[in-house]
Design a protein around this motif. Sequence first.
Motif, PDB file in Angstrom:
ATOM      1  N   ASP A  23     -92.338 -78.244 -15.462  1.00  0.00           N
ATOM      2  CA  ASP A  23     -92.978 -77.554 -14.347  1.00  0.00           C
ATOM      3  C   ASP A  23     -94.497 -77.563 -14.519  1.00  0.00           C
ATOM      4  O   ASP A  23     -95.229 -77.045 -13.695  1.00  0.00           O
ATOM      5  CB  ASP A  23     -92.446 -76.131 -14.190  1.00  0.00           C
ATOM      6  CG  ASP A  23     -92.661 -75.273 -15.422  1.00  0.00           C
ATOM      7  OD1 ASP A  23     -93.116 -75.796 -16.459  1.00  0.00           O
ATOM      8  OD2 ASP A  23     -92.357 -74.072 -15.358  1.00  0.00           O
ATOM      9  N   ARG A  24     -94.965 -78.161 -15.607  1.00  0.00           N
ATOM     10  CA  ARG A  24     -96.398 -78.340 -15.846  1.00  0.00           C
ATOM     11  C   ARG A  24     -96.718 -79.828 -15.800  1.00  0.00           C
ATOM     12  O   ARG A  24     -95.835 -80.664 -15.785  1.00  0.00           O
ATOM     13  CB  ARG A  24     -96.788 -77.778 -17.217  1.00  0.00           C
ATOM     14  CG  ARG A  24     -96.578 -76.279 -17.327  1.00  0.00           C
ATOM     15  CD  ARG A  24     -96.943 -75.738 -18.694  1.00  0.00           C
ATOM     16  NE  ARG A  24     -96.006 -76.257 -19.687  1.00  0.00           N
ATOM     17  CZ  ARG A  24     -96.384 -76.806 -20.834  1.00  0.00           C
ATOM     18  NH1 ARG A  24     -97.642 -76.920 -21.154  1.00  0.00           N
ATOM     19  NH2 ARG A  24     -95.480 -77.251 -21.685  1.00  0.00           N
ATOM     20  N   THR A  25     -97.968 -80.168 -15.834  1.00  0.00           N
ATOM     21  CA  THR A  25     -98.385 -81.568 -15.820  1.00  0.00           C
ATOM     22  C   THR A  25     -98.030 -82.240 -17.144  1.00  0.00           C
ATOM     23  O   THR A  25     -98.273 -81.686 -18.213  1.00  0.00           O
ATOM     24  CB  THR A  25     -99.903 -81.675 -15.564  1.00  0.00           C
ATOM     25  OG1 THR A  25    -100.182 -81.078 -14.304  1.00  0.00           O
ATOM     26  CG2 THR A  25    -100.369 -83.111 -15.542  1.00  0.00           C
ATOM     27  N   THR A  26     -97.413 -83.415 -17.041  1.00  0.00           N
ATOM     28  CA  THR A  26     -97.128 -84.240 -18.212  1.00  0.00           C
ATOM     29  C   THR A  26     -97.665 -85.639 -17.926  1.00  0.00           C
ATOM     30  O   THR A  26     -98.088 -85.933 -16.809  1.00  0.00           O
ATOM     31  CB  THR A  26     -95.608 -84.314 -18.517  1.00  0.00           C
ATOM     32  OG1 THR A  26     -94.936 -84.866 -17.385  1.00  0.00           O
ATOM     33  CG2 THR A  26     -95.042 -82.958 -18.837  1.00  0.00           C
ATOM     34  N   TYR A  27     -97.624 -86.483 -18.930  1.00  0.00           N
ATOM     35  CA  TYR A  27     -98.174 -87.821 -18.769  1.00  0.00           C
ATOM     36  C   TYR A  27     -97.211 -88.861 -19.321  1.00  0.00           C
ATOM     37  O   TYR A  27     -96.671 -88.703 -20.404  1.00  0.00           O
ATOM     38  CB  TYR A  27     -99.520 -87.946 -19.494  1.00  0.00           C
ATOM     39  CG  TYR A  27    -100.526 -86.947 -19.019  1.00  0.00           C
ATOM     40  CD1 TYR A  27    -101.275 -87.183 -17.876  1.00  0.00           C
ATOM     41  CD2 TYR A  27    -100.698 -85.745 -19.695  1.00  0.00           C
ATOM     42  CE1 TYR A  27    -102.191 -86.246 -17.417  1.00  0.00           C
ATOM     43  CE2 TYR A  27    -101.611 -84.800 -19.243  1.00  0.00           C
ATOM     44  CZ  TYR A  27    -102.346 -85.057 -18.103  1.00  0.00           C
ATOM     45  OH  TYR A  27    -103.235 -84.132 -17.647  1.00  0.00           O
ATOM     46  N   LEU A  28     -97.026 -89.918 -18.553  1.00  0.00           N
ATOM     47  CA  LEU A  28     -96.294 -91.079 -19.027  1.00  0.00           C
ATOM     48  C   LEU A  28     -97.268 -91.873 -19.884  1.00  0.00           C
ATOM     49  O   LEU A  28     -98.370 -92.201 -19.434  1.00  0.00           O
ATOM     50  CB  LEU A  28     -95.810 -91.918 -17.844  1.00  0.00           C
ATOM     51  CG  LEU A  28     -95.165 -93.260 -18.173  1.00  0.00           C
ATOM     52  CD1 LEU A  28     -93.877 -93.049 -18.961  1.00  0.00           C
ATOM     53  CD2 LEU A  28     -94.878 -94.028 -16.898  1.00  0.00           C
ATOM     54  N   GLN A  29     -96.880 -92.155 -21.113  1.00  0.00           N
ATOM     55  CA  GLN A  29     -97.742 -92.876 -22.040  1.00  0.00           C
ATOM     56  C   GLN A  29     -97.306 -94.334 -22.135  1.00  0.00           C
ATOM     57  O   GLN A  29     -96.115 -94.628 -22.167  1.00  0.00           O
ATOM     58  CB  GLN A  29     -97.643 -92.244 -23.437  1.00  0.00           C
ATOM     59  CG  GLN A  29     -98.031 -90.785 -23.499  1.00  0.00           C
ATOM     60  CD  GLN A  29     -99.518 -90.579 -23.624  1.00  0.00           C
ATOM     61  OE1 GLN A  29    -100.230 -91.413 -24.171  1.00  0.00           O
ATOM     62  NE2 GLN A  29     -99.999 -89.460 -23.129  1.00  0.00           N
ATOM     63  N   GLU A  30     -98.256 -95.222 -22.162  1.00  0.00           N
ATOM     64  CA  GLU A  30     -98.006 -96.639 -22.407  1.00  0.00           C
ATOM     65  C   GLU A  30     -99.048 -97.134 -23.399  1.00  0.00           C
ATOM     66  O   GLU A  30    -100.248 -96.962 -23.175  1.00  0.00           O
ATOM     67  CB  GLU A  30     -98.082 -97.440 -21.106  1.00  0.00           C
ATOM     68  CG  GLU A  30     -96.933 -97.150 -20.164  1.00  0.00           C
ATOM     69  CD  GLU A  30     -97.011 -97.956 -18.882  1.00  0.00           C
ATOM     70  OE1 GLU A  30     -97.929 -98.785 -18.736  1.00  0.00           O
ATOM     71  OE2 GLU A  30     -96.143 -97.741 -18.028  1.00  0.00           O
TER      72      GLU A  30
END
Length: 117
Positions: A23-30
């Motif tokens: 429910d918070r901002t997350t990030y897809l990492q590459e």
Amino acid sequence: MVVDFQHHYVPVELAKKRGLYSDRTTYLQEDGRRATTMHARLYDLDLQLREMDEAGIDVSVLSCLLGWNASLDECRLINDDLAKVQSQYPGKFIGLAQAPVLEGKAALQKSTGPSEA
């Protein structure tokens, strides 16, 4: 009629499968770098409808920002979910089909989804 052709949506099931749901901002990492910002708005179609009304948008074409490099199984999940969204919100959302373009010829084979098995 005003059509938003660049409207993002992510099925909750897919976000959870990839460990991105929150429910918070997350990030897809590459490669150790942030590639995509994920936030709760992506999963909340009722909020998206309110924002569409405020902006004067009649219909939105939904694309899944996790679909560009999705596997065949993930594309099926996305497409099945988008079909449900279209049925649940007739005339408001149109699902943009996802195809596993990185899987080559295997992606062109007829699938047997849950209803066809």
